[in-house]
Design a protein around this motif. Structure first.
Motif, PDB file in Angstrom:
ATOM      1  N   ILE A  59      -2.985  -6.758  -2.728  1.00 51.71           N
ATOM      2  CA  ILE A  59      -3.357  -8.069  -2.182  1.00 51.71           C
ATOM      3  C   ILE A  59      -3.021  -9.185  -3.164  1.00 51.71           C
ATOM      4  CG2 ILE A  59      -5.277  -9.481  -1.345  1.00 51.71           C
ATOM      5  CD1 ILE A  59      -6.630  -6.713  -0.608  1.00 51.71           C
ATOM      6  N   LYS A  60      -3.480  -9.050  -4.389  1.00 54.48           N
ATOM      7  CA  LYS A  60      -3.300 -10.095  -5.389  1.00 54.48           C
ATOM      8  C   LYS A  60      -1.825 -10.516  -5.558  1.00 54.48           C
ATOM      9  CE  LYS A  60      -4.484 -11.245 -10.163  1.00 54.48           C
ATOM     10  NZ  LYS A  60      -5.115 -10.717 -11.383  1.00 54.48           N
ATOM     11  N   PRO A  61      -0.876  -9.568  -5.611  1.00 53.48           N
ATOM     12  CA  PRO A  61       0.533  -9.990  -5.765  1.00 53.48           C
ATOM     13  C   PRO A  61       1.015 -10.862  -4.607  1.00 53.48           C
ATOM     14  CG  PRO A  61       0.303  -7.637  -6.201  1.00 53.48           C
ATOM     15  CD  PRO A  61      -1.004  -8.094  -5.651  1.00 53.48           C
ATOM     16  N   LEU A  62       0.384 -10.749  -3.456  1.00 55.40           N
ATOM     17  CA  LEU A  62       0.827 -11.506  -2.290  1.00 55.40           C
ATOM     18  C   LEU A  62       0.209 -12.891  -2.187  1.00 55.40           C
ATOM     19  CD1 LEU A  62       0.667  -8.581   0.259  1.00 55.40           C
ATOM     20  CD2 LEU A  62       2.711  -9.507  -0.820  1.00 55.40           C
ATOM     21  N   ILE A  63      -0.848 -13.136  -2.954  1.00 56.64           N
ATOM     22  CA  ILE A  63      -1.486 -14.454  -2.893  1.00 56.64           C
ATOM     23  C   ILE A  63      -1.380 -15.222  -4.197  1.00 56.64           C
ATOM     24  CG2 ILE A  63      -3.102 -13.818  -1.061  1.00 56.64           C
ATOM     25  CD1 ILE A  63      -5.287 -13.528  -3.210  1.00 56.64           C
TER      26      ILE A  63
ATOM     27  N   GLU B 255      -9.027  -1.774  -6.982  1.00 60.52           N
ATOM     28  CA  GLU B 255      -7.666  -1.248  -7.143  1.00 60.52           C
ATOM     29  C   GLU B 255      -6.774  -1.716  -5.999  1.00 60.52           C
ATOM     30  OE1 GLU B 255      -5.387   3.004  -7.767  1.00 60.52           O
ATOM     31  OE2 GLU B 255      -7.281   2.997  -6.667  1.00 60.52           O
ATOM     32  N   HIS B 256      -7.283  -1.654  -4.784  1.00 63.06           N
ATOM     33  CA  HIS B 256      -6.511  -2.119  -3.625  1.00 63.06           C
ATOM     34  C   HIS B 256      -6.217  -3.616  -3.747  1.00 63.06           C
ATOM     35  CE1 HIS B 256      -7.500   1.760  -1.911  1.00 63.06           C
ATOM     36  NE2 HIS B 256      -6.663   1.502  -0.923  1.00 63.06           N
ATOM     37  N   TYR B 257      -7.204  -4.366  -4.203  1.00 60.36           N
ATOM     38  CA  TYR B 257      -6.999  -5.804  -4.387  1.00 60.36           C
ATOM     39  C   TYR B 257      -5.899  -6.060  -5.424  1.00 60.36           C
ATOM     40  CZ  TYR B 257      -7.554 -10.497  -6.132  1.00 60.36           C
ATOM     41  OH  TYR B 257      -7.289 -11.778  -6.556  1.00 60.36           O
TER      42      TYR B 257
ATOM     43  N   CYS C  66       0.840  -1.204   0.000  1.00 64.38           N
ATOM     44  CA  CYS C  66       0.000   0.000   0.000  1.00 64.38           C
ATOM     45  C   CYS C  66       0.872   1.250   0.000  1.00 64.38           C
ATOM     46  CB  CYS C  66      -0.935   0.005   1.211  1.00 64.38           C
ATOM     47  SG  CYS C  66      -2.348  -1.092   1.026  1.00 64.38           S
ATOM     48  N   ALA C  67       1.894   1.261   0.826  1.00 62.64           N
ATOM     49  CA  ALA C  67       2.793   2.410   0.887  1.00 62.64           C
ATOM     50  C   ALA C  67       3.497   2.613  -0.453  1.00 62.64           C
ATOM     51  CB  ALA C  67       3.821   2.212   2.003  1.00 62.64           C
ATOM     52  N   GLU C  68       3.882   1.519  -1.072  1.00 60.62           N
ATOM     53  CA  GLU C  68       4.577   1.575  -2.362  1.00 60.62           C
ATOM     54  C   GLU C  68       3.696   2.175  -3.464  1.00 60.62           C
ATOM     55  OE1 GLU C  68       6.142  -1.839  -5.335  1.00 60.62           O
ATOM     56  OE2 GLU C  68       6.742  -2.056  -3.235  1.00 60.62           O
ATOM     57  N   HIS C  69       2.393   1.915  -3.400  1.00 64.06           N
ATOM     58  CA  HIS C  69       1.468   2.371  -4.442  1.00 64.06           C
ATOM     59  C   HIS C  69       0.609   3.552  -4.024  1.00 64.06           C
ATOM     60  CE1 HIS C  69       2.393  -0.911  -7.153  1.00 64.06           C
ATOM     61  NE2 HIS C  69       2.294  -1.749  -6.138  1.00 64.06           N
TER      62      HIS C  69
END
Length: 65
Positions: free
Chosen positions: A60-64, A54-56, A21-24
């Protein structure tokens, strides 16, 4: 959608969501809410708003995947 990975992310690596989140430039509170919502809705992406999606996609998606 792998709900087990999503649940483990929420329980064991919430800081990883915060970092992306901080990165984006996204709000981590929204991202954590999206994770909770997705778990409650069995991973249904159709219920997400554009902002939640957008948050997903970015935090989130890159982490799962």
């Amino acid at each position: 959608m792998n709900l087990q990975k999503l649940f483990l992310l929420r329980e064991e690596r919430p800081q990883a969501i915060d970092a992306l989140c901080a990165e984006h430039g996204l709000d981590p509170v929204v991202a954590h809410g999206v994770v909770r919502l997705m778990i409650a809705n069995d991973g249904n992406l159709a219920s997400l708003s554009a902002r939640q999606r957008e948050h997903y996609e970015l935090a989130i998606k890159p982490l799962i995947s």
